[in-house]
Design a protein around this motif. Sequence first.
Motif, PDB file in Angstrom:
ATOM      1  N   SER A 279       1.264   7.417   0.548  1.00  0.00           N
ATOM      2  CA  SER A 279       2.231   7.293  -0.544  1.00  0.00           C
ATOM      3  C   SER A 279       3.555   7.942  -0.189  1.00  0.00           C
ATOM      4  CB  SER A 279       1.668   7.912  -1.829  1.00  0.00           C
ATOM      5  OG  SER A 279       1.677   9.325  -1.783  1.00  0.00           O
ATOM      6  N   ARG A 280       3.515   8.992   0.660  1.00  0.00           N
ATOM      7  CA  ARG A 280       4.746   9.688   1.037  1.00  0.00           C
ATOM      8  C   ARG A 280       5.472   9.011   2.191  1.00  0.00           C
ATOM      9  NH1 ARG A 280       2.837  11.106  -3.063  1.00  0.00           N
ATOM     10  NH2 ARG A 280       3.106  13.126  -4.059  1.00  0.00           N
ATOM     11  N   THR A 281       4.864   7.999   2.806  1.00  0.00           N
ATOM     12  CA  THR A 281       5.528   7.266   3.893  1.00  0.00           C
ATOM     13  C   THR A 281       5.855   5.830   3.477  1.00  0.00           C
ATOM     14  OG1 THR A 281       3.328   6.794   4.823  1.00  0.00           O
ATOM     15  CG2 THR A 281       4.547   8.649   5.753  1.00  0.00           C
ATOM     16  N   GLY A 282       5.879   5.563   2.176  1.00  0.00           N
ATOM     17  CA  GLY A 282       6.317   4.269   1.682  1.00  0.00           C
ATOM     18  C   GLY A 282       5.265   3.187   1.709  1.00  0.00           C
ATOM     19  N   ARG A 283       4.020   3.532   2.039  1.00  0.00           N
ATOM     20  CA  ARG A 283       2.960   2.516   2.101  1.00  0.00           C
ATOM     21  C   ARG A 283       2.142   2.584   0.814  1.00  0.00           C
ATOM     22  NH1 ARG A 283       0.139   3.495   7.792  1.00  0.00           N
ATOM     23  NH2 ARG A 283      -1.174   1.801   6.993  1.00  0.00           N
ATOM     24  N   ALA A 284       2.805   2.226  -0.284  1.00  0.00           N
ATOM     25  CA  ALA A 284       2.205   2.416  -1.601  1.00  0.00           C
ATOM     26  C   ALA A 284       0.970   1.537  -1.804  1.00  0.00           C
ATOM     27  CB  ALA A 284       3.240   2.144  -2.689  1.00  0.00           C
ATOM     28  N   GLU A 285       0.991   0.300  -1.329  1.00  0.00           N
ATOM     29  CA  GLU A 285      -0.170  -0.583  -1.495  1.00  0.00           C
ATOM     30  C   GLU A 285      -1.395  -0.003  -0.794  1.00  0.00           C
ATOM     31  OE1 GLU A 285      -0.670  -3.129  -3.289  1.00  0.00           O
ATOM     32  OE2 GLU A 285       1.259  -4.078  -3.746  1.00  0.00           O
ATOM     33  N   ASP A 286      -1.200   0.488   0.438  1.00  0.00           N
ATOM     34  CA  ASP A 286      -2.316   1.094   1.167  1.00  0.00           C
ATOM     35  C   ASP A 286      -2.795   2.355   0.458  1.00  0.00           C
ATOM     36  OD1 ASP A 286      -2.139  -0.876   3.115  1.00  0.00           O
ATOM     37  OD2 ASP A 286      -0.765   0.290   4.357  1.00  0.00           O
ATOM     38  N   ALA A 287      -1.849   3.146  -0.053  1.00  0.00           N
ATOM     39  CA  ALA A 287      -2.215   4.367  -0.768  1.00  0.00           C
ATOM     40  C   ALA A 287      -3.024   4.035  -2.017  1.00  0.00           C
ATOM     41  CB  ALA A 287      -0.959   5.149  -1.138  1.00  0.00           C
ATOM     42  N   LEU A 288      -2.645   2.972  -2.705  1.00  0.00           N
ATOM     43  CA  LEU A 288      -3.365   2.580  -3.918  1.00  0.00           C
ATOM     44  C   LEU A 288      -4.815   2.258  -3.598  1.00  0.00           C
ATOM     45  CD1 LEU A 288      -3.343   1.836  -6.919  1.00  0.00           C
ATOM     46  CD2 LEU A 288      -2.557  -0.456  -6.272  1.00  0.00           C
ATOM     47  N   ARG A 289      -5.042   1.508  -2.531  1.00  0.00           N
ATOM     48  CA  ARG A 289      -6.420   1.174  -2.149  1.00  0.00           C
ATOM     49  C   ARG A 289      -7.218   2.439  -1.818  1.00  0.00           C
ATOM     50  NH1 ARG A 289      -3.850  -3.358   0.150  1.00  0.00           N
ATOM     51  NH2 ARG A 289      -3.458  -2.247   2.099  1.00  0.00           N
TER      52      ARG A 289
END
Length: 757
Positions: free
Chosen positions: A417-427
């Motif tokens: 989430s802190r590196t802009g990969r919000a979709e991956d973080a959500l999963r």
Amino acid sequence: MGDTGTRTGLIQGRYRLVEVIGRGGMGEVWRAVDEALGRSVAVKCLKPMGPSQHDAGFTTVLRERFRREARVAAALQHRGVTVVHDFGEYEGVLYLVMELLEGRNLSQLLEDNGRRPLPVAEIVDIAGQVADALAYTHGRGIVHRDLKPANIMRLDDGTVKICDFGIARLGQGMGISSRLTGVGVAMGTPHYMSPEQIGGGEVDHRSDLYSLGCVLYEIATGAPPFDHEDAWAVLVGHRDTVPQPLRAHRGDIPGAFERIVLDLLAKSPGERPADAGELRRRIVPAGAPGSGRAAPAAVPLPPWTRGMTAGRPAPAAGLRLALPDHTAGLTAEWTTTADPRGALPRPAAAPARPAPPAELLSQLAGRHNAGLSLGRLGRWEEAGEVHRAVAAERGHALGPDHPDTLASRYEIGFSLSRTGRAEDALREFRRVAEGRERTLGADHPDTLAARQETAYVLGQLGRHFEANDVYTAVLAARERTMGAGHPDTLRCRHNLAFNLSRLGRLEDSHRMAGDVASARAAVLGAEHPDTLVTRYEVAYALGRLGRWTEALETYRDVAGARGRALGPDHPDTLAARYEVGISLGRLGRGAEALELYRELAADRVRVAGPEDPETLRARHGIGVNLGRLGRWDEALAQAREVSAVRARVLGEDHPDTLVSRREVAVGLGWLGRWDEALTVYREVAAGRERVFGADHPEALAGRNDEAHCLEQLGRHTEAMELYRRVAALRGRRGTQGGRDLSWAPGREPAHPVPPGP
């Protein structure tokens, strides 16, 4: 009540004082009976403080500070911290009602032992329990400031508790605890004071770690590290002298434990362990056989681990079930199946997983901690790689649903989430939440933490309606299991208030943020960083509601408080000053805003460099306010410079770059150069469509700017066609119920499109 030292009494018709069991610089401690509940308690009565008791102003400040710090102490709920039941004032005496502890403090234990050092196994046990308690309190932003043997109790059952949280902070806040002369308050004892306390420097959690090092040194050798009768000699020792190694006093101290204590006694805070959690993970292995010559045969686990089972969580509601790192050897099968009736998780049918080697678990804990340290340094990509590797090994050794495995997966999500990969973080967060629900239960604090991060990431993705649903559900669970005033409950309510503003529900957001700010001030204090974060959100909502005078006042209060609490160069302090500038500009006070942004830009350059995004944000503010003052040639030059640097540093289509590009177009328009302005407005609109989508409010605003520019050029047919297109997209978005405010331009000062000639 009169003088508590001369007779017993009944406080508030409830607490009957029985006998004095302790005296100190700040008052007396009584054994008492709570007649309402029929239990024995300890009551600390704070005496008036020397000549200052006749100063009404001092007394008023002390009384308010006492209430605030007592609330902080009462909010601490940990087996290693003395429980505070009640507090108040009666007949002019401030009192604090605490659990009655049956045992001896460490100073008494040494005296009982003829000032001879304690056994190694006992020292290691005490160190581990104190570190565990400090990890909890420091994690809530609470620093003790007066840790010493007399403030650490060893109970009859072996439990270790830290006493006087809040009271130590009270004296420190009144400016009395670190003085060696004056009002006679025996706090900040020189034998246990950190060098930064002595020098009047900034004190944080690492000061407590230094004091703990002094305590451990004393119970391990029989004397503190700098044992002089002259107070000045003690202070100079803390400041300038390297203490003798523990093994110079006794040869049975494990070498690894000696290293820990000497690390705690480092003169510079940065050379000590990063936090109490890291310290705790180092302690038990350091006392184990093989960690140094002549180590003891065995180090028992702390008493609070008695009765723990390998695979079945304890039934107490709200209990954190993930075992501390130093009990990793207890681990067995943790994969469970949820009982549909809501009962305790029951073991899965799979055969028990053999317990992994303790050495492996210790190594993985150390690597996990290294990942946390990388995150604290902002090195999120590296942190994520570390956590992915640890998660894979923990999953293999412990199982995919073991709390430690899920803790690593949680940190993976955080890094994403802190590196802009919000979709991956959500999963990742959803996977962690599901695993924790199976293992720990739906209402366990760790499960709720993962669900709350899920909501945060949904907000990052602009999915604020979904985020609102998750926040609301988590908040209900936190209020049900923890209470409305618990810090984690307040954090969830803060996040919900933030999300409401992004949904455009500004009045609701303002009201909720105000409630949270008041609650945090009552529990944590008006200048606690968490309180100030929420007041910052209150100010933002005020600005969005057009109440800029109130917003300005609130932002100024927050900036001043952050400057005092965090320092003038702290990023949060500088961020609040930036918002003060926006408020001034919105109120038409462009000259004041211009001066503020110039000072802020200079400070940002000094702190972070000329190309830091926040430096560029302050420089953008300079250009905007030059325009407000009609200095358009200078404003245009500034906008072009900032736009060029942002494009290089952030990218051509970054929202901040596009805001600067728009400001270039605005400047060109005010200077009558409409052909050039049209080209730039079109570039901005196209960039926003690529970033946000064609029907996003910011993309529509960009096309609206373009249409206005066409009008100024006399190209009315093209302008009207574009206006119709914008209206159609806006209408379609309205029927879909969409209102995406994930990027809030109100925080970036900008101009309206200039009128035509």
